[in-house]
Scaffold this motif. Sequence first.
Motif, short mmCIF file in Angstrom:
data_model
loop_
_atom_site.label_atom_id
_atom_site.label_comp_id
_atom_site.label_asym_id
_atom_site.label_seq_id
_atom_site.Cartn_x
_atom_site.Cartn_y
_atom_site.Cartn_z
N PRO A 89 16.90 -2.63 29.51
CA PRO A 89 16.61 -1.96 28.23
C PRO A 89 15.66 -2.73 27.33
N ASN A 90 15.48 -4.01 27.58
CA ASN A 90 14.58 -4.80 26.74
C ASN A 90 13.15 -4.83 27.28
N VAL A 91 12.84 -4.00 28.27
CA VAL A 91 11.50 -3.97 28.85
C VAL A 91 10.89 -2.58 28.66
N ASP A 92 9.70 -2.55 28.11
CA ASP A 92 8.90 -1.32 28.01
C ASP A 92 7.63 -1.51 28.82
N ILE A 93 7.32 -0.53 29.66
CA ILE A 93 6.15 -0.62 30.53
C ILE A 93 5.19 0.52 30.21
N THR A 94 3.97 0.16 29.82
CA THR A 94 2.93 1.14 29.59
C THR A 94 2.07 1.24 30.84
N TYR A 95 2.06 2.41 31.44
CA TYR A 95 1.39 2.64 32.72
C TYR A 95 0.14 3.48 32.48
N GLU A 96 -0.99 3.03 32.99
CA GLU A 96 -2.25 3.76 32.84
C GLU A 96 -2.91 3.94 34.20
N THR A 97 -3.30 5.18 34.49
CA THR A 97 -4.09 5.46 35.68
C THR A 97 -5.54 5.63 35.26
N ILE A 98 -6.44 5.04 36.01
CA ILE A 98 -7.86 5.03 35.68
C ILE A 98 -8.61 5.86 36.71
N TYR A 106 0.51 -1.93 32.92
CA TYR A 106 0.31 -1.81 34.38
C TYR A 106 -0.76 -0.75 34.61
N TRP A 107 -1.84 -1.13 35.32
CA TRP A 107 -2.94 -0.20 35.61
C TRP A 107 -3.07 0.01 37.11
N THR A 108 -3.38 1.25 37.49
CA THR A 108 -3.70 1.58 38.88
C THR A 108 -4.86 2.56 38.91
N HIS A 109 -5.42 2.76 40.11
CA HIS A 109 -6.35 3.86 40.30
C HIS A 109 -5.55 5.16 40.34
N THR A 110 -6.25 6.27 40.52
CA THR A 110 -5.62 7.58 40.47
C THR A 110 -5.39 8.13 41.88
N HIS A 111 -4.13 8.31 42.22
CA HIS A 111 -3.74 8.93 43.49
C HIS A 111 -2.42 9.63 43.21
N PRO A 112 -2.41 10.95 43.06
CA PRO A 112 -1.24 11.65 42.53
C PRO A 112 0.10 11.31 43.18
N PRO A 113 0.22 11.26 44.52
CA PRO A 113 1.54 10.91 45.07
C PRO A 113 1.99 9.51 44.65
N MET A 114 1.06 8.56 44.57
CA MET A 114 1.38 7.21 44.12
C MET A 114 1.79 7.21 42.66
N THR A 115 1.04 7.94 41.84
CA THR A 115 1.33 8.00 40.41
C THR A 115 2.75 8.51 40.17
N GLU A 116 3.12 9.54 40.89
CA GLU A 116 4.45 10.12 40.70
C GLU A 116 5.56 9.10 41.01
N LEU A 117 5.42 8.37 42.12
CA LEU A 117 6.46 7.40 42.44
C LEU A 117 6.42 6.22 41.47
#
Length: 431
Positions: free
Chosen positions: A65-74, A41-52
């Motif tokens: 438990p069978n799901v792993d999500i890798t989150y990247e902010t660009i 999952y990718w998003t732009h960078t906006h600190p309040p959004m990133t935190e939630l």
Amino acid sequence: MSARARARAVLIPAAAVLAVAAACGSDGGSTGDGDQIELTYWTHTHPPMTELNEQLIAEYEEANPNVDITYETIPNNDFGTKMLTSLSNGSGPDIINMDDSALRGEYIPKQLLAPIDPSAFGVESVEELEALYVDGTLDGAKGDDDTLYGVPSEFNATAFAINTQHFADAGLDPASPPQTWDDVSEYGQQLVAAGHEGFNFVYLHSGWHTQQLQTLLNETGGSILNEDGTGSALTEPESVEALQIWYDLIREDQVGNADTASREATSPFEDFASGRRSMTMIYPWAVEQIAQDNPETFENLAVVPLPQVDPANPSGRWYGYYFAVNKASEQQEEAWRFIEYMTSQHERWLTDVNFVQPLQGWEQSEAAANIPFLDVWSQAYQQGTFDEVGPHWSEVQDAIKAAVERSIFDGQPPAESLEEASESVDQSVSS
């Protein structure tokens, strides 16, 4: 961030609609045990959004438990290019969060996205899903054939912010904010004389230049594209008038200095938030960021209606970001389930980030009651429309940015600068 989360509408009664939305929503637990599923999952960078985002990812992983999500902010200035390039070459994340202009101008025409899966949202059809949202607000994620490709993570209208202390310093009445761009010029010059930057625009990537010019175009009756979208309308008098407003404010009236404007993309309104600038266009999400990062400025912040070319016939501008799924994803079903969980938390998005997810009746929700300046935002939403976009929109935006910079930084007359831009736009939309 947890280790596993690395990486104008008529509103119906809120209680009824939000009850329906809650019934369609979930607590995130839907997949049970099974083969391990990896989502990106990718998003732009906006600190309040990133935190939630990080909180919601952790909750979803705990429930599944069978799901792993890798989150990247660009980084914001790289976001559009990196996302489009990655999906265009058949890679990229499973889940994207992208603005409506890019979706309609690039991703959907290039068939990079998967159509929405209504069953993930607990409904039987796209029509049922659309009925939960304010009319027209899903159009930002639709193709020319009305196929829907996403749901809003945030939906924005455009208003105006003033620093009330600065107004007092300049002998201006904060209760009488500028009604027209001529007023912005007059007030801005008085604010400059009092030691402040009166007003300015934001000078970041091409999307920013385009959306600000489009806001002025909506007021002047101009347009980037002609009526059938096959060529440029930038040389029309109404279009030139829009850039002329920008030019006059900054180069002629000198209410702000484009050369010294902040280029901090993570905090686009840094000049206003820091107390240097007195007036700015603004969007709902920026108010929360200012409140978190600069509480002293927030104490002197007032959000007022956007100044107009013709106050008797006001206009506005919508833009939104949408959750969508990469057509190349091998985990589309789970990706839509995760998106459903994200949108089921609409009150948290409003309370924690000032992101409006435009379910019917959102303005009457408990969370909305605590949003500052709700009456102004409600008016702005009623006046807004989406931009018209065309093919190869990123190229069009680059042409707009170049035109603005030629006029604002180099002093080229707006009519001449837009003549050059018009040639580039014609080439882009006809190719």
